[in-house]
Design an enzyme around this catalytic site. Structure first.
Site, PDB file in Angstrom:
ATOM      1  N   ARG A 137      -1.081  -6.370   0.650  1.00  0.00           N
ATOM      2  CA  ARG A 137       0.304  -6.210   0.325  1.00  0.00           C
ATOM      3  C   ARG A 137       1.349  -6.175   1.356  1.00  0.00           C
ATOM      4  O   ARG A 137       1.155  -5.111   2.448  1.00  0.00           O
ATOM      5  CB  ARG A 137       0.482  -5.214  -0.845  1.00  0.00           C
ATOM      6  CG  ARG A 137       1.817  -5.192  -1.337  1.00  0.00           C
ATOM      7  CD  ARG A 137       2.110  -3.952  -2.276  1.00  0.00           C
ATOM      8  NE  ARG A 137       1.344  -4.111  -3.722  1.00  0.00           N
ATOM      9  CZ  ARG A 137       1.015  -3.010  -4.300  1.00  0.00           C
ATOM     10  NH1 ARG A 137       0.999  -1.995  -3.884  1.00  0.00           N
ATOM     11  NH2 ARG A 137       0.103  -3.497  -5.419  1.00  0.00           N
ATOM     12  N   ARG A 146       2.665  10.390  -6.006  1.00  0.00           N
ATOM     13  CA  ARG A 146       2.145   9.247  -6.663  1.00  0.00           C
ATOM     14  C   ARG A 146       3.284   8.271  -5.916  1.00  0.00           C
ATOM     15  O   ARG A 146       3.824   8.783  -5.119  1.00  0.00           O
ATOM     16  CB  ARG A 146       2.555   9.576  -7.859  1.00  0.00           C
ATOM     17  CG  ARG A 146       1.891   8.426  -9.157  1.00  0.00           C
ATOM     18  CD  ARG A 146       0.513   8.590  -9.212  1.00  0.00           C
ATOM     19  NE  ARG A 146       0.021   7.800 -10.297  1.00  0.00           N
ATOM     20  CZ  ARG A 146      -0.051   6.651 -10.212  1.00  0.00           C
ATOM     21  NH1 ARG A 146       0.083   5.754  -9.387  1.00  0.00           N
ATOM     22  NH2 ARG A 146      -0.573   5.991 -11.424  1.00  0.00           N
ATOM     23  N   LYS A 147       3.003   7.022  -6.403  1.00  0.00           N
ATOM     24  CA  LYS A 147       3.748   6.038  -5.602  1.00  0.00           C
ATOM     25  C   LYS A 147       5.261   6.191  -6.262  1.00  0.00           C
ATOM     26  O   LYS A 147       5.731   7.098  -7.156  1.00  0.00           O
ATOM     27  CB  LYS A 147       3.399   4.764  -6.331  1.00  0.00           C
ATOM     28  CG  LYS A 147       3.600   4.476  -7.839  1.00  0.00           C
ATOM     29  CD  LYS A 147       3.187   2.978  -8.127  1.00  0.00           C
ATOM     30  CE  LYS A 147       3.495   2.954  -9.659  1.00  0.00           C
ATOM     31  NZ  LYS A 147       3.059   1.477  -9.995  1.00  0.00           N
ATOM     32  N   GLY A 169      -1.886  -7.153 -17.616  1.00  0.00           N
ATOM     33  CA  GLY A 169      -3.247  -7.105 -17.841  1.00  0.00           C
ATOM     34  C   GLY A 169      -3.823  -5.919 -18.418  1.00  0.00           C
ATOM     35  O   GLY A 169      -4.682  -5.609 -19.104  1.00  0.00           O
ATOM     36  N   CYS A 196       2.029  -3.707 -14.473  1.00  0.00           N
ATOM     37  CA  CYS A 196       2.731  -4.143 -13.204  1.00  0.00           C
ATOM     38  C   CYS A 196       3.462  -5.300 -13.530  1.00  0.00           C
ATOM     39  O   CYS A 196       4.452  -5.704 -12.655  1.00  0.00           O
ATOM     40  CB  CYS A 196       1.278  -4.560 -12.370  1.00  0.00           C
ATOM     41  SG  CYS A 196       0.531  -3.283 -11.813  1.00  0.00           S
ATOM     42  N   GLY A 197       3.166  -6.014 -14.797  1.00  0.00           N
ATOM     43  CA  GLY A 197       4.027  -7.087 -15.031  1.00  0.00           C
ATOM     44  C   GLY A 197       5.148  -6.662 -15.870  1.00  0.00           C
ATOM     45  O   GLY A 197       6.005  -7.592 -16.441  1.00  0.00           O
TER      46      GLY A 197
END
Length: 590
Positions: free
Chosen positions: A130, A244-245, A502, A507-508
Site C-alpha cells: 500500500r 489502532r489505525k 467482503g 473497507c468498502g
C-alpha cells in the site's frame, strides 16, 4: 429490519435536504460536558514512553493487552524501517521465516508498518503493498514505476485504487522488497506507515487546485501532514505506535468529496476574525462492532497550525488510548471515555502554546450544496483547460492499464493523475482542443469510460476474498455482475451509489452508500450454506451525511439481483425495463 414506510420517508427527501442525525450515542455527544476534575488524574497519565528513539508501552500498562500489542513489544516494527531490518528479512527463505516465531510475526504483522500485507491465505508468499499518496495526486513517472513492478509478477500482479485515494499493488515477493523500496524513493513515493497502528493516507479534494468552486487547495496541507507522519519518508516512530489505525482528511470543497464524517480527524474550512483556518471534527470510524460519525471538537486552528494540531491529537490518542480489546481501541472510544471537553483539553496541552481556540461560527461549507459528479469532462479554473474523470470499474487495474494511463497523462495533460475515494481516476490539465481526441482513445472507449451508466458510476468494492484473508465473500467481480444484471431489469433516473465489502471490517464503506452489501455466510432456500450479504440502505454523503442502516440481513448472493431491483424501484424512482424474453413472449416469439 427497517420498515418500508420509514425507509421511504427517509430516502424520499430531495438532495441537499437536511436529515435527522442518527449518531450512535456516546459520551462525546450525549452526556453533560466533563472536565479534567471529573476524570481520575491517573487516567490522564501517558501510558507510553520514549526509549531509544521509539515509543513503547509502559510496564504497568501491559496487563490485558491484545496480541498485536504483544507483537509490538516483542520487536519494534519500525526497526524494519529505521535499522534496515527489511534487508535481513528479505534475504531469508520462507522456510526459514516459518521456522522462527519472530520472523513469522515480521511477515504477518510488522511488515504492515512498511505497507506490506502478506496474503497468507490466498497468495502465500505474496504481498500487497500500500502506497502513501497524499491527496491522491500522482505522476506518470510514479505510475509507470508501479506498473513495472506489477508487470513483473505476471498474472499474480495487479493494482487497485483504494477508498483512501491511493494505490495498492499486488503480487509482491519479499526478496524484491528492498529494491522496490529504493525504486519508490527514486520516484518520490513511499509505502511507510500505511498499515496497522499508523496514520492512513491523508485524503483531500481530488479537484484541488483546478476546481473553479473550491474553497481551498488541499494539496499543500495534505503534503505537510504526510511529510510529518512519515518524517519525509524516513519513518516517524513518534506516531507509529498508536492504539489502532487512524484516518485524516482535509476538506477543500463544498462537495465534501473527502467524507469528513468517517475520519478520526477532519479539517473543515472556516474563517475566524478574518483569518482562514479549519474547524475540527474528531472520532469518525467504522469497525465490525461499531460505526460512529465524527463529532465537533469545538476547536479552530489557523492554516499554519494544521500539522501542529494533527500532532497534538495523535499524541493524545497515543498516550491515553487503551490497548486491550482491538474492537474498542479506535480514538472515538477514548473520546467517549474521557468526554469531548477532557479530550479537547488533552489535545490543547499538547499544542505548542498549550492553547486551542474555540470553533468558529463562520463555516465556509455551503450546507445546501448539491454534490457534483466529477466523472466526464469539466472545465477547470484555468482558462482553456479541462479535467476528465474516468470510471475505473471497482478500482481494479492491470499493468497494461497503468502504462496506458501514464501515457495519456503525458500526451493529453501534464503528466499528472488524481485518484479518488470512489476508486476512480482523473486526468487534469487537458487542453480543450485535445479533449475530443482523448475521449476517442481505446482505453476510454473500451475500459475506463468517462460516462459510465448511472449504476456503474457509483460502484465501489473492496478487495474481497480473491486476495484478502479476512473477506468472507468475493466482491469485485460479483459487484460488477450484479450491477450488470440489475441494469437489465430496471432503469434508474440518477446515480445510485452501491458499495460492496467482503467482511464487517467494511473497507468498502457500505455505511456511506445508498445501498451497501456486507459479506457474510448464510443459507439458501434449500438450507445449503452459501455466500451472502447484509444489505444496508440510506447512507448519505455531503453536508447532510448519514450512516446507512441494515435493511435486510443474510441475503444469499444469488438472490441479490431481484432484491436490488426492487429496492431501486421502491426508493430510488427506478422503472422496470421491458426485457427481451418478455417482449418475445408478447409478440409470439420462441
Amino acid at each position: 429490519m427497517a420498515s418500508s414506510a420509514s425507509l421511504h420517508q427517509f430516502l424520499a427527501l430531495p438532495a441537499g435536504t437536511a436529515r435527522p442525525r442518527h449518531h450512535r450515542m456516546s459520551a462525546a455527544t450525549s452526556s453533560p460536558a466533563r472536565t479534567a476534575t471529573d476524570v481520575d488524574a491517573s487516567r490522564l497519565e501517558p501510558r507510553v514512553e520514549e526509549r531509544d528513539g521509539y515509543w513503547v508501552l509502559k510496564e504497568e500498562y501491559r496487563t490485558g493487552i491484545n496480541p498485536q500489542e504483544k507483537v509490538k513489544l516483542e520487536r519494534e516494527p519500525m526497526k524494519l524501517v529505521l535499522e534496515d531490518g527489511i534487508k535481513e528479512l528479505a534475504a531469508m527463505t520462507l522456510e526459514e521465516i516459518e521456522g522462527s516465531k519472530v520472523a513469522k510475526n515480521d511477515i504477518d504483522v510488522r511488515l504492515k508498518w512498511l505497507g506490506l500485507f502478506h496474503r497468507r491465505k490466498h497468495q502465500y508468499g505474496r504481498f500487497m503493498m500500500r502506497l502513501k499518496l497524499p491527496n491522491g495526486v500522482t505522476t506518470s513517472e510514479q505510475t509507470r514505476f508501479l506498473a513495472s513492478v506489477v508487470d513483473g509478477y505476471g498474472k499474480e500482479g495487479c493494482a487497485d485504487v483504494t477508498t483512501r485515494q491511493n494505490w495498492q499493488i499486488r503480487g509482491v515477493q519479499l526478496p524484491d522488497v528492498p529494491e522496490i523500496i529504493d525504486g519508490l524513493a527514486h520516484v518520490g513515493l513511499t509505502s511507510l506507515q500505511s498499515g496497522m497502528d499508523n496514520v492512513r493516507n491523508p485524503v483531500g479534494n481530488p479537484l484541488a487546485g483546478i476546481d473553479p468552486h473550491e474553497i481551498v487547495d488541499t494539496r499543500p496541507y495534505t503534503n505537510l501532514l504526510s511529510a510529518f507522519i512519515t518524517a519525509n519518508s524516513r519513518g516517524n516512530p513518534a506516531v507509529s505506535n498508536l492504539p489502532r489505525k487512524w484516518n485524516v482528511c482535509l476538506v477543500g470543497s463544498h462537495d465534501l468529496y473527502e467524507h469528513p464524517h468517517i475520519n478520526d480527524l477532519a479539517y473543515m474550512p472556516a474563517k475566524k476574525n478574518g483569518k482562514f483556518g479549519f474547524n475540527l471534527l474528531v472520532g469518525g470510524f467504522f469497525s465490525p462492532k461499531r460505526c460512529a460519525e465524527a463529532v465537533p471538537l469545538d476547536a479552530w486552528v489557523p492554516g499554519d497550525d494544521v500539522t501542529a494540531v494533527c500532532k497534538a491529537v495523535l499524541e493524545a490518542y497515543r498516550d491515553l488510548g487503551t490497548r486491550g480489546n482491538r474492537q474498542k481501541t479506535r480514538m472515538m472510544w477514548l473520546i467517549d471515555e474521557l468526554g469531548i471537553e477532557v479530550f479537547r483539553s488533552e489535545v490543547e496541552k499538547r499544542m505548542p502554546g498549550q492553547e486551542l481556540e474555540r470553533a468558529s461560527e463562520n463555516d465556509l461549507i455551503q450546507k445546501q450544496w448539491e454534490r457534483r459528479d466529477y466523472l466526464g469532462v469539466h472545465p477547470q479554473k484555468q482558462p482553456g483547460l479541462s479535467f476528465v474523470g474516468l470510471h475505473i470499474p471497482v478500482g481494479r487495474v492491470q499493468a497494461s492499464d497503468m502504462f496506458e494511463l501514464a501515457r495519456l497523462a503525458d500526451v493529453y495533460g501534464t503528466g499528472e493523475l488524481r485518484l479518488t475515494v470512489e476508486q476512480n481516476i482523473i486526468i487534469p490539465n487537458v487542453k480543450n482542443s485535445h479533449v475530443e481526441t482523448l475521449l476517442n482513445e481505446p482505453l476510454l472507449k473500451e475500459r475506463f469510460s468517462p460516462e459510465p451508466s448511472l449504476l456503474m458510476r457509483g460502484l465501489v468494492a473492496c478487495t474481497g476474498n480473491q486476495f484478502c484473508g479476512q473477506a468472507i465473500i468475493e466482491t469485485k467481480a460479483r459487484a460488477l455482475k450484479v450491477t450488470e444484471e440489475v441494469e437489465r431489469r430496471v432503469s434508474v433516473p440518477r446515480t445510485v451509489r452501491m458499495h460492496w465489502t467482503g467482511c464487517p471490517n467494511t473497507c468498502g464503506q457500505v455505511q456511506v452508500a445508498d445501498i451497501g452489501f456486507m459479506g457474510c455466510m448464510t443459507r439458501d432456500s434449500d438450507g445449503k450454506v452459501c455466500e451472502g450479504a447484509d444489505v444496508y440502505l440510506g447512507g448519505r454523503i455531503g453536508s447532510d451525511s448519514h450512516l446507512g442502516e441494515v435493511y435486510k440481513k443474510a441475503v444469499p448472493c444469488k438472490d441479490l439481483v431481484p432484491l436490488v431491483a426492487d429496492i431501486l424501484v421502491k426508493y430510488f424512482g427506478a422503472v422496470p425495463r421491458v426485457r427481451e424474453d418478455d417482449d418475445e413472449d408478447e409478440i409470439g416469439g420462441n
